[in-house]
Design a protein around this motif. Structure first.
Motif, PDB file in Angstrom:
ATOM      1  N   ALA A 256      26.635 114.183  12.427  1.00 31.96           N
ATOM      2  CA  ALA A 256      27.075 115.565  11.967  1.00 31.96           C
ATOM      3  C   ALA A 256      28.267 116.006  12.768  1.00 31.96           C
ATOM      4  CB  ALA A 256      25.876 116.722  12.297  1.00 31.96           C
ATOM      5  N   ILE A 257      29.292 116.639  11.992  1.00 31.79           N
ATOM      6  CA  ILE A 257      30.705 117.058  12.342  1.00 31.79           C
ATOM      7  C   ILE A 257      30.702 118.587  11.748  1.00 31.79           C
ATOM      8  CG2 ILE A 257      33.224 116.511  12.185  1.00 31.79           C
ATOM      9  CD1 ILE A 257      32.372 113.532  11.265  1.00 31.79           C
ATOM     10  N   GLU A 258      31.442 119.084  12.909  1.00 31.07           N
ATOM     11  CA  GLU A 258      32.214 120.438  12.501  1.00 31.07           C
ATOM     12  C   GLU A 258      33.340 120.337  11.848  1.00 31.07           C
ATOM     13  OE1 GLU A 258      31.989 124.513  14.873  1.00 31.07           O
ATOM     14  OE2 GLU A 258      33.506 123.232  15.752  1.00 31.07           O
ATOM     15  N   PRO A 259      33.366 120.598  10.580  1.00 30.20           N
ATOM     16  CA  PRO A 259      34.769 120.189   9.624  1.00 30.20           C
ATOM     17  C   PRO A 259      36.044 120.914  10.327  1.00 30.20           C
ATOM     18  CG  PRO A 259      32.821 120.887   8.235  1.00 30.20           C
ATOM     19  CD  PRO A 259      32.450 121.055   9.627  1.00 30.20           C
ATOM     20  N   GLU A 260      35.792 122.096  10.890  1.00 30.28           N
ATOM     21  CA  GLU A 260      37.079 122.722  11.278  1.00 30.28           C
ATOM     22  C   GLU A 260      37.641 121.995  12.537  1.00 30.28           C
ATOM     23  OE1 GLU A 260      38.481 127.276  12.382  1.00 30.28           O
ATOM     24  OE2 GLU A 260      36.426 127.057  12.106  1.00 30.28           O
ATOM     25  N   PRO A 547      28.127 125.751   4.674  1.00 29.44           N
ATOM     26  CA  PRO A 547      28.175 126.310   3.179  1.00 29.44           C
ATOM     27  C   PRO A 547      29.438 125.676   2.380  1.00 29.44           C
ATOM     28  CG  PRO A 547      28.475 127.982   4.566  1.00 29.44           C
ATOM     29  CD  PRO A 547      28.308 127.008   5.633  1.00 29.44           C
ATOM     30  N   ARG A 548      29.348 126.138   1.022  1.00 30.29           N
ATOM     31  CA  ARG A 548      30.404 125.539   0.272  1.00 30.29           C
ATOM     32  C   ARG A 548      31.692 126.155   0.867  1.00 30.29           C
ATOM     33  NH1 ARG A 548      31.470 124.730  -6.090  1.00 30.29           N
ATOM     34  NH2 ARG A 548      33.782 125.329  -6.034  1.00 30.29           N
ATOM     35  N   ASP A 549      31.847 127.546   0.988  1.00 29.32           N
ATOM     36  CA  ASP A 549      32.862 128.224   1.452  1.00 29.32           C
ATOM     37  C   ASP A 549      32.882 128.326   2.913  1.00 29.32           C
ATOM     38  OD1 ASP A 549      34.053 128.400  -1.263  1.00 29.32           O
ATOM     39  OD2 ASP A 549      32.507 130.256  -1.379  1.00 29.32           O
ATOM     40  N   ASN A 550      33.902 128.078   3.662  1.00 30.87           N
ATOM     41  CA  ASN A 550      34.150 127.879   5.229  1.00 30.87           C
ATOM     42  C   ASN A 550      32.942 127.351   5.829  1.00 30.87           C
ATOM     43  OD1 ASN A 550      36.366 129.910   5.218  1.00 30.87           O
ATOM     44  ND2 ASN A 550      34.500 131.579   4.407  1.00 30.87           N
ATOM     45  N   PRO A 551      32.756 126.036   5.477  1.00 35.32           N
ATOM     46  CA  PRO A 551      32.064 125.123   5.726  1.00 35.32           C
ATOM     47  C   PRO A 551      31.939 124.992   7.516  1.00 35.32           C
ATOM     48  CG  PRO A 551      33.615 123.867   4.818  1.00 35.32           C
ATOM     49  CD  PRO A 551      33.852 125.221   4.558  1.00 35.32           C
ATOM     50  N   GLU A 552      30.496 124.973   7.700  1.00 35.40           N
ATOM     51  CA  GLU A 552      30.542 124.758   9.384  1.00 35.40           C
ATOM     52  C   GLU A 552      29.631 123.465   9.723  1.00 35.40           C
ATOM     53  OE1 GLU A 552      28.351 128.105  10.936  1.00 35.40           O
ATOM     54  OE2 GLU A 552      28.724 129.087   9.010  1.00 35.40           O
ATOM     55  N   ILE A 553      29.330 122.705   8.935  1.00 37.02           N
ATOM     56  CA  ILE A 553      28.717 121.450   9.128  1.00 37.02           C
ATOM     57  C   ILE A 553      28.906 120.363   7.914  1.00 37.02           C
ATOM     58  CG2 ILE A 553      26.378 122.117   8.116  1.00 37.02           C
ATOM     59  CD1 ILE A 553      25.164 120.242  10.440  1.00 37.02           C
ATOM     60  N   ALA A 554      29.212 119.025   8.399  1.00 35.11           N
ATOM     61  CA  ALA A 554      29.154 117.825   7.432  1.00 35.11           C
ATOM     62  C   ALA A 554      28.712 116.729   7.921  1.00 35.11           C
ATOM     63  CB  ALA A 554      30.721 117.572   7.322  1.00 35.11           C
ATOM     64  N   LEU A 555      28.059 116.114   7.218  1.00 38.40           N
ATOM     65  CA  LEU A 555      27.011 115.133   7.770  1.00 38.40           C
ATOM     66  C   LEU A 555      26.869 113.979   6.980  1.00 38.40           C
ATOM     67  CD1 LEU A 555      23.336 116.251   7.975  1.00 38.40           C
ATOM     68  CD2 LEU A 555      25.037 117.127   6.498  1.00 38.40           C
ATOM     69  N   TYR A 580      20.434 123.980  11.576  1.00 38.51           N
ATOM     70  CA  TYR A 580      21.817 124.390  12.175  1.00 38.51           C
ATOM     71  C   TYR A 580      22.242 125.939  12.078  1.00 38.51           C
ATOM     72  CZ  TYR A 580      26.718 123.987  14.214  1.00 38.51           C
ATOM     73  OH  TYR A 580      27.797 124.350  14.962  1.00 38.51           O
ATOM     74  N   LEU A 581      22.289 126.001  10.707  1.00 39.42           N
ATOM     75  CA  LEU A 581      22.990 127.399  10.358  1.00 39.42           C
ATOM     76  C   LEU A 581      21.860 128.468  10.455  1.00 39.42           C
ATOM     77  CD1 LEU A 581      24.776 126.163   7.076  1.00 39.42           C
ATOM     78  CD2 LEU A 581      25.715 126.443   8.969  1.00 39.42           C
ATOM     79  N   ASN A 582      20.634 128.401  10.385  1.00 44.14           N
ATOM     80  CA  ASN A 582      19.742 129.205  10.196  1.00 44.14           C
ATOM     81  C   ASN A 582      18.770 129.440  11.430  1.00 44.14           C
ATOM     82  OD1 ASN A 582      20.896 129.969   7.985  1.00 44.14           O
ATOM     83  ND2 ASN A 582      19.182 129.659   6.655  1.00 44.14           N
ATOM     84  N   ASP A 583      18.770 128.242  12.282  1.00 48.59           N
ATOM     85  CA  ASP A 583      17.970 127.996  13.760  1.00 48.59           C
ATOM     86  C   ASP A 583      16.447 128.177  13.089  1.00 48.59           C
ATOM     87  OD1 ASP A 583      17.425 127.158  16.191  1.00 48.59           O
ATOM     88  OD2 ASP A 583      17.500 129.623  16.954  1.00 48.59           O
ATOM     89  N   THR A 584      16.261 127.741  11.827  1.00 51.47           N
ATOM     90  CA  THR A 584      14.882 127.883  11.510  1.00 51.47           C
ATOM     91  C   THR A 584      14.521 126.950  10.224  1.00 51.47           C
ATOM     92  OG1 THR A 584      12.845 129.336  10.798  1.00 51.47           O
ATOM     93  CG2 THR A 584      15.174 129.786   9.989  1.00 51.47           C
TER      94      THR A 584
END
Length: 600
Positions: A256-260, A547-555, A580-584
């Motif tokens: 898993a990578i943080e795209p930014e 998410p599709r816009d302003n993505p936070e994770i790519a894997l 990762y995004l919702n912690d649930t």
């Protein structure tokens, strides 16, 4: 008393003082000019340097959570000269050794020196030492020495962190810092950042006699050790733990990578192992067990595993074809299954639908148009020239490279070129019809899970990537130089839109093959891959970003010998993204299905 009596006493007292002075001067003269006793004794005294080991730097996750630290271990030392009337049978029982092994160690120590302590047993844990410490008092000449060893307190990322173990002859020859019995990072990040982590040794000086007895401590010469630098990783500890939980009992990987930023959020190779099991006196037995295991747990699949990319590769083919101008986003190509097999109820697609349906004939034709551009009237030579150009375009996406080499052990995979096929078939003895399987991600193509996760980051960024790296900070000075290198694709960002649309359809479309990755409230874009594996079960592969816009994770997710990409890899990816995004986790049934799936 008379005056004459006092004078007589003064004379006697003065005579005594003179005699004593004469004797003292004579003795000093004898010692310094005639006798060799004191010079011999002085010659038997030696200055000894005791090395003071520094505390090794720790590994922390991106949020400052502790991953690897140092704990005390105990070495048992024996001085043969002091070990008189040693009850070897009782000592062997206490240490849990065969009498023959204990005898061998005692003989080795005596052969080295009867006066200098030698290691009898090394790296006992605190619990192991506590069990035998009272019993050791019965054995003269044996004492303990406290040393620090690595402890992976988080119990994760063993492949990425690497191994910390005793130096060998080559290490000592190559670097004077190391001496017999020292430890160093031998693989992974422990090795890559060894000089930062190890710190600087201190020293304490003693005067010792020929029998190694300390006669004097020269405290004014002492220097204190300097601790090693802490290394903060880019890893998210909770995501790493969850990924390992989902892959337990399976063969595969997660990257898993943080795209930014290009920062590695999680990296798992399964089966995994605890780095703590490769420390202490059981290391040899544990290592041999891991090395012989049929699943190869020591092998880092995330970095070194090479697989055919399968249908995921079709997106790269489409992007290059758009940039080459051989198709447009609206170009429709018939699904001609007489050329190459396909599946699903579709008959003619544009690019977006071809990716969604994973149409093989579409991408057969797309690559043919890229390769056979009329660069030569000879069709075979034209294919050779076209493949050379195609190879260059593919490598823009990081395939066939080590992506900057910031993660130890990264393999480049294989992107075939004209020279490769010339070596197999001969120059101008092959054409596009010979190599067309690579158009759909099969054949001689080999990529790694890291490269596929990086592809997800490229698409998430609409055309660029930062070289993947696992370190955020060293010693409070920030990232090491060179980790922020940006690579821009020559494909314009607008051409990524139809690919992103297709990836969203894969998850949300009526017949989307990645529907099991869907998470309510999160727009996920992904692509399944079912990687052919000769006569064995296919590998299940999935790549995504969210998410599709302003993505936070790519894997990327790989599950070996598990069938279609949508069956197992896709739901694992969905769970990881939600975690990762919702912690649930809302879909508990999906989670239980994944956890309960075990390879036999």
């Amino acid at each position: 008393m008379s005056r004459s009596g006092l004078q007589d006493r003064s004379v006697v007292f003065g005579a005594i003082v003179v005699v004593i002075a004469i004797i003292f001067i004579a003795r000093l003269t004898h010692l310094q000019l005639i006798s060799s006793d004191w010079s011999n004794y002085a010659g038997q005294l030696t200055e000894e340097r005791e090395t003071l080991d520094p505390m090794r730097g720790q590994f922390l996750d991106r949020n400052g959570e502790l991953i690897v630290t140092n704990i005390a271990s105990y070495d048992l030392l024996i001085t043969p000269r002091k070990a008189k009337d040693l009850d070897t049978t009782a000592l062997a029982v206490l240490l849990g050794l065969e009498i023959e092994e204990l005898t061998r160690r005692l003989d080795k120590a005596a052969a080295y020196s009867r006066y200098v302590p030698s290691v009898l047993e090394k790296q006992l844990s605190a619990r192991e030492y506590a069990k035998i410490s009272k019993g050791l008092m019965k054995f003269p000449g044996i004492r303990s020495r406290t040393r620090s060893i690595r402890s992976n307190v988080a119990g994760v990322a063993g492949h990425l962190l690497g191994e910390y173990r005793e130096v060998d002859r080559k290490d000592m020859k190559d670097d004077a810092f190391y001496h017999l019995g020292d430890y160093k990072g031998k693989s992974g990040l422990e090795a890559k950042f060894e000089k930062d982590l190890r710190g600087r040794t201190g020293a304490r000086f003693h005067i010792v006699d020929v029998r190694n007895n300390v006669q004097q401590t020269l405290s004014e010469l002492d220097t204190m050790p300097i601790p090693g630098e802490d290394v903060t990783l880019t890893i998210d500890l909770e995501l790493q733990k969850y990924a390992e939980k989902l892959l337990r009992g399976k063969r595969g990987s997660v990257v898993a990578i943080e795209p930014e930023t290009g920062e590695i959020l999680a990296m798992v190779s399964s089966p995994f192992y605890s780095g703590n099991s490769l420390t202490g006196k059981r290391r040899g037995a544990v290592y041999d067990s891991l090395r012989r295991h049929s699943w190869k747990p020591l092998y880092n699949r995330a970095l070194r595993g090479t697989y055919r990319p399968g249908s995921i590769f079709k997106m790269v083919q489409g992007l290059i074809a758009l940039d080459e101008g051989v198709i447009s986003t609206s170009t429709v190509i018939e699904c001609n299954r007489s050329i190459i097999g396909c599946h699903g109820p579709h008959y003619a697609d544009d690019l977006t639908n071809a990716i969604t349906h994973s149409c093989n004939p579409y991408f057969y034709e797309v690559m043919r148009r890229v390769v056979q551009r009329g660069r030569s009237e000879n069709k075979l030579e034209d294919a050779s020239l076209g493949l050379t150009h195609w190879n260059t375009r593919i490598k823009e996406f990081g395939f066939g490279t080590n992506l900057g080499g910031h993660i130890p052990g990264t393999r480049a995979g294989s992107i075939p070129n004209s020279e490769y096929y010339d070596g197999i078939y001969g120059k101008n003895h092959w054409g596009y019809s010979t190599i067309f399987s690579i158009s759909i991600g099969e054949g001689e193509l080999l990529t790694t899970p890291l490269q596929i996760a990086n592809l997800a980051a490229i698409i998430a960024n609409r055309g660029y990537f930062l070289e993947p790296h696992p370190v955020r900070d060293v010693g409070g000075l920030g990232k090491p130089e060179g980790l922020d290198s940006i690579h821009y694709m020559s494909v314009p960002s607008l051409y990524f839109d139809p690919v992103v649309n297709a990836m969203q359809n894969v998850i949300e479309g009526q017949h989307g093959t990645g529907s099991r990755a869907k998470v309510e409230g999160i727009t996920i874009c992904g692509k399944t891959g079912t990687v052919q594996n000769r006569d064995l079960e296919d590998h299940s592969v999935f790549m995504a970003f969210a998410p599709r816009d302003n993505p936070e994770i790519a894997l990327s997710v790989y599950v070996e010998y598990a069938g279609s990409g949508g069956a197992w890899a896709a739901p694992i990816a969905g769970l990881l993204i939600e975690k990762y995004l919702n912690d649930t986790i809302t879909n508990v049934a999906r989670e239980e299905r994944i956890i309960n799936f075990q390879h036999e």
